[in-house]
Enzyme design. Structure first.
Site, PDB file in Angstrom:
ATOM      1  N   TYR A 117      16.997  11.367  -8.816  1.00  7.06           N
ATOM      2  CA  TYR A 117      18.324  10.736  -8.971  1.00  7.06           C
ATOM      3  C   TYR A 117      18.994  11.295 -10.217  1.00  7.06           C
ATOM      4  CZ  TYR A 117      21.929   7.304 -10.006  1.00  7.06           C
ATOM      5  OH  TYR A 117      23.132   6.717 -10.295  1.00  7.06           O
ATOM      6  N   GLU A 205      27.676  11.102  -8.972  1.00  9.23           N
ATOM      7  CA  GLU A 205      26.310  10.681  -8.646  1.00  9.23           C
ATOM      8  C   GLU A 205      25.721  11.581  -7.569  1.00  9.23           C
ATOM      9  OE1 GLU A 205      24.503   6.382  -8.067  1.00  9.23           O
ATOM     10  OE2 GLU A 205      25.438   7.062  -6.196  1.00  9.23           O
TER      11      GLU A 205
END
Length: 396
Positions: A117, A205
């Site tokens: 992530y 993101e």
């Protein structure tokens, strides 16, 4: 403003961020053509809506295979697109109403060895752009923060230096990358940071960020949010706006320079100033009600803008009462009052209306309301106004 995954990837690619090859399709035939252009081998067909959890979502027609599907041929890609397009996809972020899939993204398959992530955002606590990373790719970062906070790496970037090699190495080593992966991650992160700052983003993101079998670091998914107040500097980004993905009332509000967000309560709010609007919503909750919206008319509202604000509030069928809370500084109370009267007459007001005015030209504003002949309830102060509107809605 949000954009679709394929749009975010196209923007990031311009900044040197590695993304798989792919193309958008609006019909099953287009999806087949894109897949064939990718080599006709393994590809992924992804529903494009402004919501996460697409892979685990289900369609309202009963199809529970998800909005992200692995395909082994161009023919399978066509079939997958046919199963998704013009259907309603429900995910944990869309709510039970779901969203209609009007386009899909067909992307080349990746040899995934690890899922990570990575995001770039503004940390309000430090007032700095911050890189957030985790080895738990593919999971919701909120869930990781709640259950295993030690697996989250955060690195604040000093605006005087911008992102530096020591920043990228700290993140890469924290993610367990090694050798050429560290160099790939450094280039990747530098591109993300540059895209974030130059495009006035509020969030970039990548989840998951994958490490391939060849050791490359690639964005398998991408999400970008942009600061609405800076869009005047980015006409190319503004062109990516998909109004079909936004609440119709919020889109209409933006056309009149109104800051409006629909909520799930029953008391509509019209306030000047974001802080006062938040306080107004809080006190409505305190007295047992629930706000139906956040609406800030701003400091330079006109009679016409106030009228439009009323129309937007009443376009929500859940609204059973309205509270107007105005503190007149730059904003004059008489202008607000004229707008309230004009709007109430134009829209044939059918719900209780409580108005609290204070500040510049307050007496003139109150006279306009008192002499309007409309059933407007006056609030002496914020607490009194909130109590009255909650009571009026309960009685109605």
């Amino acid at each position: 403003m949000n954009v679709h995954e394929y749009q975010a990837k196209a923007l990031l690619k311009k900044y040197g961020v590695a993304v798989p090859d792919g193309g958008v399709a609006y019909t099953p035939d287009e999806a087949e053509k894109v897949a064939a252009g990718l080599g006709g081998n393994i590809c992924v067909v992804k529903s494009q809506i402004h919501a996460g959890g697409r892979g685990a979502g289900r369609f309202k027609d009963g199809d529970d295979k998800g909005g992200v599907r692995l395909c082994k041929s161009a023919g399978e890609a066509k079939a997958a697109a046919a199963a998704m397009l013009n259907k309603i996809l429900v995910t944990k972020q869309t709510g039970p109403e779901g969203k209609e899939v009007k386009r899909v993204y067909v992307e080349a398959g990746s040899d995934i060895k690890r899922e990570l992530y990575l995001s770039v955002l503004v940390d309000r606590a430090t007032s700095r752009i911050t890189v957030m990373a985790s080895t738990e790719g593919g999971m919701e970062i909120e869930e990781v923060a709640a259950k295993t906070p030690e697996k989250i790496i955060t690195v604040a970037i000093d605006p005087a230096t911008g992102i530096m090699p020591f920043h990228t190495r700290e993140i890469a080593f924290g993610l367990g990358l090694e050798g050429g992966q560290v160099r790939s991650a450094g280039k990747f992160l530098a591109g993300m940071y540059k895209a974030f700052t130059e495009l006035d983003a509020s969030l970039v993101e990548v989840n998951p960020l994958v490490v391939t079998g060849d050791g490359d670091v690639v964005a398998l998914d991408a999400k970008m949010n942009f600061d609405d107040n800076a869009l005047f500097r980015h006409a190319d980004v503004l062109e990516l706006r998909d109004e079909d993905e936004e609440d119709a009332a919020e889109v209409e509000a933006s056309k009149h320079e109104l800051n409006y967000i629909r909520l799930d309560g029953s008391i509509g709010c019209m306030v000047n100033g974001a802080g006062l609007a938040m306080a107004t919503m809080d006190i409505i909750k305190l007295y047992g009600g629930a706000p139906a919206n956040f609406l800030d008319v701003g400091g330079g509202a006109t009679k016409e803008r106030v009228t439009e604000a009323f129309k937007i509030i009443l376009s929500d069928p859940n609204v059973e009462g309205i509270l107007v809370n105005i503190f007149g500084g730059i904003m004059r109370c008489d202008v607000i009052a004229e707008g309230i009267v004009a709007a109430a007459r134009e829209v044939a007001l059918h719900v209780p209306l409580v108005v609290r005015l204070e500040g510049t030209n307050v007496d003139l504003g109150k006279d306009i309301l008192d002499n309007s002949g409309l059933p407007i309830i006056s609030g002496d102060n914020l607490a009194d106004a909130a109590e009255k509107v909650v009571a009026a809605v309960a009685e109605a």
